[in-house]
Motif scaffolding. Structure first.
Motif, short mmCIF file in Angstrom:
data_model
loop_
_atom_site.label_atom_id
_atom_site.label_comp_id
_atom_site.label_asym_id
_atom_site.label_seq_id
_atom_site.Cartn_x
_atom_site.Cartn_y
_atom_site.Cartn_z
N PRO A 1 5.76 3.69 33.63
CA PRO A 1 4.50 3.26 34.24
C PRO A 1 3.73 4.36 34.95
O PRO A 1 2.69 4.10 35.54
CB PRO A 1 4.97 2.22 35.25
N GLU A 2 4.21 5.58 34.92
CA GLU A 2 3.51 6.67 35.57
C GLU A 2 2.41 7.22 34.66
O GLU A 2 2.44 7.07 33.44
CB GLU A 2 4.47 7.82 35.89
N THR A 3 1.45 7.90 35.27
CA THR A 3 0.50 8.68 34.49
C THR A 3 1.20 9.95 34.03
O THR A 3 2.25 10.33 34.58
CB THR A 3 -0.73 9.06 35.32
N ILE A 4 0.63 10.63 33.06
CA ILE A 4 1.26 11.85 32.58
C ILE A 4 1.23 12.92 33.67
O ILE A 4 2.12 13.78 33.73
CB ILE A 4 0.60 12.35 31.28
N GLU A 5 0.23 12.88 34.55
CA GLU A 5 0.16 13.84 35.64
C GLU A 5 1.33 13.65 36.61
O GLU A 5 1.96 14.63 37.05
CB GLU A 5 -1.17 13.72 36.40
N GLN A 6 1.64 12.40 36.93
CA GLN A 6 2.75 12.12 37.84
C GLN A 6 4.08 12.52 37.21
O GLN A 6 4.95 13.12 37.87
CB GLN A 6 2.76 10.63 38.19
N PHE A 7 4.23 12.21 35.94
CA PHE A 7 5.49 12.52 35.26
C PHE A 7 5.67 14.03 35.08
O PHE A 7 6.76 14.56 35.33
CB PHE A 7 5.51 11.83 33.89
N SER A 8 4.61 14.72 34.67
CA SER A 8 4.75 16.15 34.38
C SER A 8 5.05 16.97 35.63
O SER A 8 5.78 17.96 35.56
CB SER A 8 3.49 16.68 33.69
N ILE A 9 4.54 16.55 36.79
CA ILE A 9 4.86 17.31 38.00
C ILE A 9 6.31 17.07 38.39
O ILE A 9 6.98 17.96 38.94
CB ILE A 9 3.89 16.96 39.16
N ARG A 10 6.83 15.87 38.08
CA ARG A 10 8.26 15.64 38.32
C ARG A 10 9.10 16.52 37.39
O ARG A 10 10.14 17.06 37.79
CB ARG A 10 8.61 14.17 38.10
N VAL A 11 8.66 16.66 36.16
CA VAL A 11 9.36 17.54 35.23
C VAL A 11 9.34 18.96 35.75
O VAL A 11 10.36 19.67 35.74
CB VAL A 11 8.72 17.47 33.83
N ALA A 12 8.16 19.42 36.20
CA ALA A 12 8.03 20.79 36.70
C ALA A 12 8.94 21.02 37.90
O ALA A 12 9.58 22.08 38.01
CB ALA A 12 6.57 21.05 37.08
#
Length: 292
Positions: free
Chosen positions: A72-83
């Protein structure tokens, strides 16, 4: 008091449920992590070798992640978690970048470390997405789009500027307006209220719309989305104080972002040759997103 405690408890449960529902960050097992089976083994090997050679020559680390969805996250929220989990890039140099593709969502993002924000600016990253990657994605050529996008990212990091854009204004994808509507609404009501009090209704509303439009253009690189966001911001700010205020509303409330305070381990997982891991680089949300 009981009602307040019950409300806070309910909020805690909702937050915990939402956090548990977030897509788990995949383990960093190589420079290219494909959780969808989109890339063939030879595609992964060729791309990994290219990124390895670039790191050997330049020092900067680039990684690629393909997942089915970030919902349910936006890609921005998910990608910063990945980073934050992978920590790509050298420690204190922060020269890492990650290309994240959410295939089923048809969204992608280039996440840029602090040390590369001067080269891979938000606008540059958006141009790479719009001009290099998504045209191939629309044709179903995911391997070609990712390879071409990574090539362009490496050349920009090396110092080669992007080609001069065409004279036509890039209006981007109007579908990008959806994710920023809540932000536009919030900014219009909060910032607009302050600017209206300072400058008057008309000038304050114009200033609010202009500010929202400029920010939308900076972060999304789309003139059409920026124009629409600016107009919405102006209208909302202009009419906000025409509606009666609820007697139960609180003027002393505070707002906090929905970002989680959790931490993630970068993981020293094996990579292409069993030796790749993030170098400890830091990210601050620089980069750009797009869709196809």
């Amino acid at each position: 008091m009981r009602a307040v405690k019950a409300f806070l408890f309910a909020l805690t449960l909702i937050w915990a449920f939402a956090a548990a529902a977030d897509v788990a960050v995949p383990q960093l097992t190589g420079r290219v992590v494909d959780r969808t089976g989109t890339l063939s083994g030879s595609d992964v090997a060729a791309l990994s070798q290219k990124l390895s050679d670039f790191e050997t020559r330049k020092g900067s680390q680039i990684a690629v992640l393909i997942v089915p969805t970030t919902d349910p996250e936006t890609i921005e929220q998910f990608s910063i978690r990945v980073a934050e989990a992978w920590k790509v890039g050298r420690k204190k140099i922060d020269d890492g970048a990650i290309l994240v593709v959410a295939k089923n969502d048809r969204h992608l993002r280039i996440e840029v470390g602090y040390g590369l924000e001067g080269a891979l600016t938000d606008v540059t990253s958006r141009r790479i997405i719009d001009e290099v990657i998504t045209p191939k994605f629309r044709e179903g050529d995911f391997a070609g789009g990712i390879s071409a996008g990574v090539d362009r990212m490496m050349r920009v990091i090396d110092g080669e500027p992007l080609p001069v854009p065409s004279r036509s204004v890039n209006f981007g994808n109007l579908g990008d307006i959806g994710p920023i509507l809540p932000v536009t609404l919030f900014a219009s009501l909060i910032i607009g209220g302050f600017l209206r009090a300072l400058l008057g209704r008309l000038l304050g509303s114009v200033a609010t719309g202009s500010l929202i439009g400029i920010l939308a253009l900076m972060f999304l690189g789309s003139a059409a989305v920026a124009l629409i966001a600016g107009v919405i911001g102006f209208l909302l700010a202009f009419i906000a104080d025409l509606f009666p205020q609820s007697t139960g509303s609180s003027r002393g409330g505070s707002w906090s972002s929905g970002s989680s305070g959790g931490s993630w381990s970068s993981g020293s997982s094996s990579s292409d040759s069993g030796s790749f891991s993030g170098g400890g680089g830091s990210f601050g949300g620089g980069g750009a997103s797009g869709s196809w």
